[in-house]
Motif scaffolding. Structure first.
Motif, PDB file in Angstrom:
ATOM      1  N   LYS A  91     -26.219  27.751 -15.295  1.00 39.65           N
ATOM      2  CA  LYS A  91     -26.492  26.363 -14.912  1.00 39.65           C
ATOM      3  C   LYS A  91     -25.478  25.884 -13.878  1.00 39.65           C
ATOM      4  CE  LYS A  91     -29.835  25.926 -17.838  1.00 39.65           C
ATOM      5  NZ  LYS A  91     -31.111  26.314 -17.329  1.00 39.65           N
ATOM      6  N   ASP A  92     -25.976  25.169 -12.889  1.00 38.67           N
ATOM      7  CA  ASP A  92     -25.104  24.611 -11.863  1.00 38.67           C
ATOM      8  C   ASP A  92     -24.423  23.349 -12.397  1.00 38.67           C
ATOM      9  OD1 ASP A  92     -27.556  23.341 -12.014  1.00 38.67           O
ATOM     10  OD2 ASP A  92     -27.579  22.785  -9.917  1.00 38.67           O
ATOM     11  N   PRO A  93     -23.121  23.211 -12.162  1.00 37.98           N
ATOM     12  CA  PRO A  93     -22.405  22.057 -12.699  1.00 37.98           C
ATOM     13  C   PRO A  93     -22.644  20.752 -11.927  1.00 37.98           C
ATOM     14  CG  PRO A  93     -20.886  23.507 -11.561  1.00 37.98           C
ATOM     15  CD  PRO A  93     -22.223  24.183 -11.562  1.00 37.98           C
ATOM     16  N   THR A  94     -23.051  20.846 -10.676  1.00 35.23           N
ATOM     17  CA  THR A  94     -23.289  19.649  -9.858  1.00 35.23           C
ATOM     18  C   THR A  94     -24.585  19.816  -9.075  1.00 35.23           C
ATOM     19  OG1 THR A  94     -22.021  20.539  -8.000  1.00 35.23           O
ATOM     20  CG2 THR A  94     -20.807  19.190  -9.579  1.00 35.23           C
ATOM     21  N   GLN A  95     -25.090  18.712  -8.545  1.00 37.05           N
ATOM     22  CA  GLN A  95     -26.313  18.738  -7.732  1.00 37.05           C
ATOM     23  C   GLN A  95     -26.100  18.032  -6.390  1.00 37.05           C
ATOM     24  OE1 GLN A  95     -26.671  17.653 -11.166  1.00 37.05           O
ATOM     25  NE2 GLN A  95     -27.070  19.782 -11.672  1.00 37.05           N
ATOM     26  N   GLU A 120     -29.874  28.507  -7.326  1.00 34.06           N
ATOM     27  CA  GLU A 120     -29.058  27.819  -6.329  1.00 34.06           C
ATOM     28  C   GLU A 120     -28.029  26.920  -7.002  1.00 34.06           C
ATOM     29  OE1 GLU A 120     -32.028  25.835  -3.995  1.00 34.06           O
ATOM     30  OE2 GLU A 120     -32.378  27.619  -2.770  1.00 34.06           O
ATOM     31  N   PHE A 121     -26.856  26.842  -6.372  1.00 33.86           N
ATOM     32  CA  PHE A 121     -25.804  25.940  -6.839  1.00 33.86           C
ATOM     33  C   PHE A 121     -25.083  25.399  -5.614  1.00 33.86           C
ATOM     34  CE2 PHE A 121     -24.120  30.279  -7.007  1.00 33.86           C
ATOM     35  CZ  PHE A 121     -22.931  30.180  -6.310  1.00 33.86           C
ATOM     36  N   ASP A 122     -24.198  24.436  -5.828  1.00 36.03           N
ATOM     37  CA  ASP A 122     -23.473  23.811  -4.727  1.00 36.03           C
ATOM     38  C   ASP A 122     -22.323  24.698  -4.262  1.00 36.03           C
ATOM     39  OD1 ASP A 122     -25.121  21.641  -5.030  1.00 36.03           O
ATOM     40  OD2 ASP A 122     -23.662  20.431  -6.110  1.00 36.03           O
ATOM     41  N   HIS A 123     -22.214  24.877  -2.942  1.00 34.35           N
ATOM     42  CA  HIS A 123     -21.096  25.614  -2.352  1.00 34.35           C
ATOM     43  C   HIS A 123     -19.815  24.874  -2.729  1.00 34.35           C
ATOM     44  CE1 HIS A 123     -18.738  27.883   0.506  1.00 34.35           C
ATOM     45  NE2 HIS A 123     -18.472  26.807   1.228  1.00 34.35           N
ATOM     46  N   GLY A 124     -18.887  25.597  -3.315  1.00 33.26           N
ATOM     47  CA  GLY A 124     -17.642  24.998  -3.777  1.00 33.26           C
ATOM     48  C   GLY A 124     -17.660  24.587  -5.234  1.00 33.26           C
ATOM     49  N   PRO A 127     -21.257  27.919 -10.981  1.00 31.17           N
ATOM     50  CA  PRO A 127     -21.260  27.873 -12.449  1.00 31.17           C
ATOM     51  C   PRO A 127     -19.948  28.425 -13.007  1.00 31.17           C
ATOM     52  CG  PRO A 127     -23.339  28.741 -11.634  1.00 31.17           C
ATOM     53  CD  PRO A 127     -22.425  28.630 -10.459  1.00 31.17           C
ATOM     54  N   ALA A 128     -19.491  27.891 -14.102  1.00 32.23           N
ATOM     55  CA  ALA A 128     -18.191  28.247 -14.679  1.00 32.23           C
ATOM     56  C   ALA A 128     -18.053  29.738 -14.965  1.00 32.23           C
ATOM     57  CB  ALA A 128     -17.959  27.445 -15.957  1.00 32.23           C
TER      58      ALA A 128
END
Length: 145
Positions: A91-95, A120-124, A127-128
Motif C-alpha cells: 500500500k502506498d502511504p501517500t497520494q 504506483e506510489f509517490d516518488h519519495g 511503501p514502508a
C-alpha cells in the motif's frame, strides 16, 4: 572431536548462505521508474551496476555506474528482507501524485524468472516495506546529478 566438527560445519554453512544470497541478487534486476509531465527517471540495478536514464524518449544514452561494495552490501541487505510475493499488494502511504504533488513511481523486480511489480506510489514516499531499498536505489542517481 564432535565439538570441532559442529563448529566447522556451522561456519561452513553460514558462509555458504551468505554467498548464495549475493549470487541470488546478482541474478536479479531491480527497475525503479518515476515520472510526471516534466520529470523522468529510470534506474535499473543489475549485478553491482546501475543504469540511470533521465530521457523519456530514449534519445540520450543512459548513464552507467558501478555500485560501490558498501552500497551493494546495503542493497543486498534490504533486498533480502523483502517478501517478493507481497510486493504487488503493498500500500502506498501517500497520494500526492493524484494532484501533481509528486511524480508517479513504481518498482519492478525480476528474480528467478518471475516478475514482481508494485502498484504506483509517490516518488519519495515508497511503501514502508520497500522504503530503504527504494531510497538507496534513488540515492545512486542523486550522486550522479
Amino acid at each position: 572431536m564432535k565439538t570441532f566438527s559442529l563448529i566447522f560445519l556451522t561456519i561452513f554453512l553460514a558462509k555458504g548462505c551468505g554467498n548464495e544470497a549475493q549470487n541470488d541478487i546478482a541474478n536479479a534486476t531491480l527497475q525503479y521508474t518515476a515520472n510526471t509531465r516534466g520529470f523522468f527517471q529510470k534506474i535499473v540495478v543489475t549485478n553491482q551496476k546501475a543504469t540511470i536514464s533521465r530521457d523519456r524518449e530514449g534519445e540520450k544514452s543512459p548513464e552507467e555506474i558501478t555500485i560501490s561494495d558498501k552500497d551493494w552490501k546495503e542493497i543486498i541487505g534490504y533486498f533480502e528482507k523483502i517478501d517478493l510475493e507481497k510486493v504487488p499488494t503493498l500500500k502506498d502511504p501517500t497520494q500526492k501524485r493524484f494532484y501533481d504533488g509528486a511524480a508517479i513511481a513504481n518498482l519492478k523486480i525480476r528474480y528467478q524468472d518471475k516478475n514482481y511489480e508494485t502498484t504506483e506510489f509517490d516518488h519519495g514516499f515508497p511503501p514502508a516495506e520497500i522504503e530503504k531499498l527504494v531510497n538507496k536505489i534513488v540515492s545512486l542517481a542523486k550522486e550522479k546529478e
